[in-house]
Motif scaffolding. Structure first.
Motif, PDB file in Angstrom:
ATOM      1  N   HIS A   1    -132.237  30.349 -15.568  1.00  0.00           N
ATOM      2  CA  HIS A   1    -133.738  30.338 -15.596  1.00  0.00           C
ATOM      3  C   HIS A   1    -134.329  30.942 -14.507  1.00  0.00           C
ATOM      4  N   PRO A   2    -135.319  31.601 -14.422  1.00  0.00           N
ATOM      5  CA  PRO A   2    -136.261  31.698 -15.670  1.00  0.00           C
ATOM      6  C   PRO A   2    -135.393  33.052 -16.531  1.00  0.00           C
ATOM      7  N   SER A   3    -135.685  32.968 -18.024  1.00  0.00           N
ATOM      8  CA  SER A   3    -135.209  33.842 -18.971  1.00  0.00           C
ATOM      9  C   SER A   3    -135.389  35.228 -18.569  1.00  0.00           C
ATOM     10  N   ARG A   4    -136.652  35.621 -17.899  1.00  0.00           N
ATOM     11  CA  ARG A   4    -136.810  36.812 -17.237  1.00  0.00           C
ATOM     12  C   ARG A   4    -135.886  37.650 -16.479  1.00  0.00           C
ATOM     13  N   ASN A   5    -135.127  36.646 -15.729  1.00  0.00           N
ATOM     14  CA  ASN A   5    -133.947  36.991 -14.978  1.00  0.00           C
ATOM     15  C   ASN A   5    -132.588  37.041 -15.469  1.00  0.00           C
ATOM     16  N   GLY A   6    -132.749  36.757 -16.680  1.00  0.00           N
ATOM     17  CA  GLY A   6    -131.216  36.725 -17.502  1.00  0.00           C
ATOM     18  C   GLY A   6    -130.301  37.661 -17.260  1.00  0.00           C
ATOM     19  N   ARG A   7    -130.843  38.959 -17.180  1.00  0.00           N
ATOM     20  CA  ARG A   7    -129.871  40.155 -17.194  1.00  0.00           C
ATOM     21  C   ARG A   7    -129.471  40.264 -15.556  1.00  0.00           C
TER      22      ARG A   7
ATOM     23  N   THR B   1    -126.957  28.416 -19.018  1.00  0.00           N
ATOM     24  CA  THR B   1    -127.739  29.162 -18.790  1.00  0.00           C
ATOM     25  C   THR B   1    -128.371  29.554 -17.709  1.00  0.00           C
TER      26      THR B   1
END
Length: 259
Positions: A127-133, A125
């Motif tokens: 990180h950070p999850s906020r930058n996933g898209r 995956t």
């Protein structure tokens, strides 16, 4: 006990290889033909590099780094400089962190450039999850995630300075937009200088903590003071090349200012 330890290590390597293959992660070994030549030149290259997405040998690579808590001006400048330097079509390398890193990746995509995200953890995956898209867009638009850590390794504080050396090692030049004195961006710049790569830093207000790192890099003769994108293109002997695909407008911060 020794034989048991070896068997356990072999089992873990085999298991990691299976996980990488199942998730489309390539393994590049130092010395192999596909291993990035720029990175292989540094004194301490990763012996193993994991790559998800498309990684090739671009003619030009530009590292863009900066603070996770940028000013509005900092975001504007990151977008503007990447957009203008897109004339030379470099591959933009950064760390997918919040702030300047994310702005650099975003503007690279808007300007039709390839961009690579160097991560401090395994590639199951991003990180950070906020930058996933954003991370998924990097892959879908021909870029790559890169790490020296095998599948399943979580991010740890001590991994980030190691990640920074990979950003520096992959880059022909590094641009620092905003950085404090003791920051990952400043570490990346100093590493790049030690690797004999060109380093450029944008100036800012003396009273701004996120300008002090840039000014210190210039004062210590680590970085050149960057005043205009054409100055950087000239210093690197990067001529403009054919217009990149999907050339778009500047990002939201720059567009708002121009409006």
């Amino acid at each position: 006990p020794w034989a048991k330890t070896v068997r356990q290590q072999l089992y873990e390597l085999e298991r990691a290889h299976e996980q990488h293959e199942a998730h489309g992660v390539r393994t590049l070994l130092l010395g192999e033909a596909d291993y990035p030549k720029r990175l292989a030149e540094i004194p301490d290259p990763p012996k193993v590099l994991y790559v998800k997405g498309r990684m090739y040998a671009p003619p030009r690579t530009l590292g863009v780094v900066g603070t996770r808590g940028p000013s509005a001006d900092g975001l504007l400048l990151a977008e503007y400089w990447v957009h203008e330097l897109a004339l030379a079509q470099p591959c933009v390398v950064s760390g997918l962190a919040l702030g300047i890193d994310a702005a650099a990746h975003e503007e690279a995509l808007r300007s039709g450039l390839t961009t690579w995200a160097v991560l401090a953890h395994g590639l199951e995956t991003a990180h950070p999850s906020r930058n996933g898209r954003l991370a998924e867009r990097i892959l879908s638009e021909g870029g790559a995630w890169i790490s020296e850590w095998p599948f399943g390794t979580p991010p740890r504080p001590e991994f980030f300075p190691r990640r920074n050396r990979i950003i520096a090692g992959l880059s022909d030049a590094v641009l620092v937009v905003e950085a404090s004195m003791k920051s990952g961006a400043s570490i990346t710049a100093r590493l790049a200088h030690g690797y004999d790569r060109s380093v450029f830093a944008l100036p800012g207000r003396l009273s701004d903590v996120h300008s002090q790192g840039c000014l210190s890099l210039v004062a210590d003769q680590i970085a050149q003071l960057a005043l205009h994108p054409q100055q950087v293109l000239d210093a690197l002997n990067w001529d403009a090349v054919a217009a990149p695909k999907n050339t778009g407008s500047l990002g939201p911060a720059a567009t708002a200012v121009l409006d």
